[in-house]
Each structure stands twice: as structure tokens, then as C-alpha cells.
Design a protein around this motif. Structure first.
Motif, mmCIF file in Angstrom:
data_model
loop_
_atom_site.group_PDB
_atom_site.id
_atom_site.type_symbol
_atom_site.label_atom_id
_atom_site.label_comp_id
_atom_site.label_asym_id
_atom_site.label_seq_id
_atom_site.Cartn_x
_atom_site.Cartn_y
_atom_site.Cartn_z
ATOM 1 N N UNK A 131 20.249 14.366 2.893
ATOM 2 C CA UNK A 131 19.124 13.972 2.714
ATOM 3 C C UNK A 131 17.999 15.410 2.288
ATOM 4 N N UNK A 132 17.345 13.671 1.417
ATOM 5 C CA UNK A 132 17.013 13.062 2.059
ATOM 6 C C UNK A 132 17.281 12.003 0.405
ATOM 7 N N UNK A 146 4.877 5.947 20.165
ATOM 8 C CA UNK A 146 4.292 4.913 18.800
ATOM 9 C C UNK A 146 5.761 4.753 18.537
ATOM 10 N N UNK A 147 5.694 3.183 17.944
ATOM 11 C CA UNK A 147 6.744 2.582 17.463
ATOM 12 C C UNK A 147 6.409 2.910 15.627
ATOM 13 N N UNK A 148 8.260 2.841 15.599
ATOM 14 C CA UNK A 148 7.416 3.920 13.624
ATOM 15 C C UNK A 148 8.397 2.331 12.854
ATOM 16 N N UNK A 149 8.186 1.753 11.127
ATOM 17 C CA UNK A 149 9.430 0.999 10.777
ATOM 18 C C UNK A 149 8.906 2.340 9.628
ATOM 19 N N UNK A 150 10.155 2.741 8.718
ATOM 20 C CA UNK A 150 9.991 3.774 7.336
ATOM 21 C C UNK A 150 10.782 3.232 6.713
ATOM 22 N N UNK A 151 10.762 4.259 6.226
ATOM 23 C CA UNK A 151 11.597 4.272 4.672
ATOM 24 C C UNK A 151 11.197 5.880 3.754
ATOM 25 N N UNK A 152 12.490 6.359 4.025
ATOM 26 C CA UNK A 152 12.149 7.915 3.209
ATOM 27 C C UNK A 152 13.123 7.999 2.155
ATOM 28 N N UNK A 153 12.550 9.475 1.139
ATOM 29 C CA UNK A 153 13.284 9.442 0.379
ATOM 30 C C UNK A 153 12.886 10.486 -0.269
ATOM 31 N N UNK A 201 15.853 18.892 0.772
ATOM 32 C CA UNK A 201 15.119 18.625 2.504
ATOM 33 C C UNK A 201 13.911 18.296 2.772
ATOM 34 N N UNK A 202 12.834 17.784 1.534
ATOM 35 C CA UNK A 202 11.652 17.184 1.922
ATOM 36 C C UNK A 202 10.907 15.945 1.678
ATOM 37 N N UNK A 203 10.616 15.079 1.905
ATOM 38 C CA UNK A 203 11.053 13.862 1.357
ATOM 39 C C UNK A 203 9.792 12.728 1.828
ATOM 40 N N UNK A 204 10.016 11.894 0.987
ATOM 41 C CA UNK A 204 8.790 10.981 0.926
ATOM 42 C C UNK A 204 8.944 9.656 1.930
ATOM 43 N N UNK A 205 7.985 9.779 2.508
ATOM 44 C CA UNK A 205 7.831 9.006 3.232
ATOM 45 C C UNK A 205 6.685 7.125 2.996
ATOM 46 N N UNK A 206 7.266 6.197 3.569
ATOM 47 C CA UNK A 206 7.017 4.524 3.592
ATOM 48 C C UNK A 206 6.629 4.234 5.163
ATOM 49 N N UNK A 242 13.678 8.820 -5.922
ATOM 50 C CA UNK A 242 14.530 10.277 -6.140
ATOM 51 C C UNK A 242 13.544 11.026 -7.297
ATOM 52 N N UNK A 243 13.108 11.949 -6.703
ATOM 53 C CA UNK A 243 12.149 13.105 -7.223
ATOM 54 C C UNK A 243 12.828 14.020 -7.385
ATOM 55 N N UNK A 244 14.415 13.690 -6.924
ATOM 56 C CA UNK A 244 15.352 15.365 -7.300
ATOM 57 C C UNK A 244 16.384 14.929 -8.394
ATOM 58 N N UNK A 245 16.750 16.030 -9.017
ATOM 59 C CA UNK A 245 17.208 16.048 -10.182
ATOM 60 C C UNK A 245 18.204 14.470 -10.550
#
Length: 372
Positions: A221-222, A236-243, A249-254, A310-313
């Protein structure tokens, strides 16, 4: 009333309904949990006492009305919002790929679910245990409790910052199940009918993460991707995606965060507590182009999958890969808030979960005239 008085023995269906209602009333008075199940055997039959079909003699309708009043009393005492309901038929163009209705009392079906155990993520306060997850009366019940229990993973030699192993005991317990190693899907319509507890310190979720494949194990993850179809904490109710970002170990969130008080009032409830007493339907529509997340038919978030690289390798798009499902109720932790003022137990109740897939396009018969 249950037999001859209702319909004078002339309407076996009505007499049967009366018997079931009286049975449910007796079950309630004895403290039995079977009353909702008994009532479910009446509810789906629209031609029962609640409908007054023309075939019922006029003389019987006062008895029918009396039984309807008794039904209201029983349903109210049983907590009618907690009565399970069958999933709706798929809309045209969709078909059921997988469905779980939790109809068998006891542990969740091991063919569909595995337990998460111990301290798992987000420095949460609860210890996940299988004992906190059960199926009863057609519902999956994940129950969080305030209780002191030993941590099976405790290691006296573990450093203090190793929060999973350095804690000797837990002050809370709860449950989490997932379809890992059982089921995974790429694209489709994912739905869950459930009721969540929205008090302070509670963190329920219905979500997915990348499952990997035999050829390509899931990335950490992520970089494996996360979709929060339903997530709630701190009002708060959330609706998310993360990559994945460039930092491990640090995500980008929409993400979308909707104050539950606002959503509840938009739907005609006086407050969030009233909204939370009812079951709600969460849905994700996911295809190769986008993810759309809904609650009770209201679009909460739309994610453009051309941007979720993903901005990971690895440079992968984790939302064009299979995902598994997770249902859990966390307590406290990095986002859940302080549970110390909340009365326990707390419950996350799930009526059903299903995954729909698109119907295949009809194949046209070949034109053989050209071959003649």
C-alpha cells in the motif's frame, strides 16, 4: 385470531400470516432473536395481510386491519430497520457475478471471507478478533467492544514504536473480514446495504485494495490502490481513491468528505443520529475509464482513471487490476477519533454485499449470403 378468526378459515394465506405474527410476538416476549427472521417470511409476500387483495371478504378486513396493527407493533419492537431485505434485481444490462446475503447464522462463510486478526493498521485502538464477527438473522454483525484483552502478538523485546507488538493488552476489540484469496474483481458494480454507527471514535468502512495475481503479487500500500466505497469517521462520510506518490507509504488521494449532518438533512432527517438508525445503500460503478461512488443513489465522487498512475517505480495504474473487498469496524487510531466517551458495544451491520458485471453484448448471427 391466527386461524379461524382471520378470514374464518376461508383464507389460508391470511391465517398463516396471523400465525407468523403471533409467533414473532412470542419470540420477542421470550427474548429470542428469531423474530426478525419470522417477520421476513411475511414481508416479501405482497399479497398478505398488508395488501387486502380483492379476494378477502369484506367481513374479514377488520381482522386484517387488527393484524396489520399487531404487525406494526411487532415490527417496531423488533426494530424494523434491522430486518434484512433481499437485494434488488439487477438493472437491465447487469447480472450478478457474486453475492453474499449472510443467511446462515454463525461465522461468515469461509468460502467467501477470511478474518484479519490482531493490531493491523493506522495505530487503531482495537484488536481484531474472529469472536467479534457473526451472522445472525440475515445480517453480518461486526461488534466493537470496550474490554481489556491480551495482545497475542505482544513481544516484550519489541521497540516502543512497534505499536503492533509493543502493546501488551488492548482496551477495545472489533472485527474485520476480507475476500483475500477467495474472490477478487476488476470492474463492475459493487453494492452494500448496511447500517453504521456514527458515534465518536468509530471508523466503519466498506472498501477495496489491490489483490494481486499469482503472476504479480499485490504491491505494498498504496501502490496496490485503495477505494473507499464507504468510510466514516469524526462526523464525516468519505468516498475516496488512493494510489502511490513518489514517497513510499504515502498516498495521492482523490477524496470527498461530506459532513454527515448536512447529508442527513438533505435527505429529510433531523440529524445524523436519525440517519444512522436506518440502513443505506452504498455503490461503486467501476470500469476502465472511471470510478463513481454513491450513497443512496447520490453521486459522491467520480475518479478519472487516466490520472491514477502510481508515481512509484512500478508506474502502474492500480485501478485497472483486480481488487478484493474488506468490511471492518475500527476504533480510534490515526483518524477515528477518541472513543473514550462512547458507550459500547457498537455495531456495523451488513445486510448484503454483491458484485454485478455487465451482460455480454449479444452476438449477431453471421450473414452467410456472401458465401453462396
Amino acid at each position: 385470531v391466527a386461524g379461524h378468526a382471520v378470514g374464518g378459515g376461508r383464507s389460508p394465506l391470511i391465517a398463516g400470516d396471523g400465525a407468523l405474527l403471533l409467533s414473532a410476538l412470542a419470540q420477542l416476549s421470550s427474548g429470542s432473536r428469531a423474530a426478525p427472521r419470522t417477520l421476513r417470511s411475511i414481508r416479501p409476500r405482497r399479497s398478505s395481510i398488508f395488501a387486502h387483495p380483492p379476494s378477502i371478504p369484506v367481513a374479514c378486513r377488520s381482522q386484517c386491519a387488527a393484524l396489520a396493527a399487531l404487525a406494526a407493533l411487532v415490527l417496531g419492537a423488533a426494530g424494523s430497520p434491522a430486518v434484512a431485505e433481499p437485494p434488488p434485481a439487477p438493472e437491465p444490462g447487469w447480472r450478478v457475478a457474486w453475492r453474499e446475503e449472510f443467511e446462515v447464522d454463525g461465522p461468515p462463510d469461509p468460502a467467501n471471507w477470511v478474518f484479519e486478526l490482531g493490531f493491523v493498521r493506522n495505530r487503531e485502538a482495537q484488536l481484531y478478533r474472529s469472536e467479534n464477527v457473526t451472522c445472525r438473522d440475515g445480517l453480518l454483525v461486526i461488534e466493537a467492544r470496550r474490554e481489556d484483552v491480551p495482545n497475542p502478538g505482544f513481544d516484550a523485546a519489541a521497540p516502543e514504536d512497534d505499536w503492533r507488538r509493543s502493546r501488551q493488552t488492548a482496551s477495545y476489540t472489533s472485527g474485520s473480514i476480507k475476500t483475500k484469496g477467495r474472490h477478487a474483481w476488476r470492474y463492475g458494480r459493487f453494492e452494500m446495504r448496511g447500517r453504521i454507527d456514527v458515534r465518536q471514535g468509530l471508523w466503519p468502512a466498506f472498501w477495496t485494495v489491490g489483490a494481486g495475481t499469482p503472476e504479480q503479487p499485490a504491491r505494498p500500500w498504496p501502490a496496490n490502490g485503495e477505494i473507499d466505497i464507504m468510510e466514516f469517521f469524526r462526523g464525516v462520510l468519505l468516498a475516496n481513491a488512493a494510489w502511490a506518490s513518489e514517497t513510499p507509504g504515502k498516498a495521492i488521494w482523490d477524496d470527498v468528505k461530506i459532513p454527515l449532518e448536512d447529508l442527513a438533512r438533505d435527505e429529510g432527517h433531523p440529524d445524523a443520529a436519525s440517519w444512522a438508525r436506518e440502513f443505506h445503500l452504498w455503490r461503486m460503478d467501476w470500469d476502465e475509464a472511471r470510478i463513481r461512488l454513491f450513497c443512496d443513489g447520490r453521486l459522491l465522487n467520480e475518479v478519472d482513471l487516466s490520472t491514477t498512475i502510481n508515481r512509484s517505480p512500478d508506474g502502474a495504474n492500480p485501478f485497472r487490476e483486480p481488487h478484493l473487498l474488506i468490511l471492518n469496524l475500527a476504533v480510534g487510531g490515526t483518524s477515528g477519533g477518541d472513543p473514550s466517551g462512547t458507550e459500547f458495544p457498537a455495531r456495523f451491520e451488513v445486510d448484503w454485499v454483491q458484485v454485478l458485471e455487465r451482460e455480454p453484448e449479444p452476438t449477431m448471427p453471421k450473414d452467410r449470403s456472401a458465401a453462396r
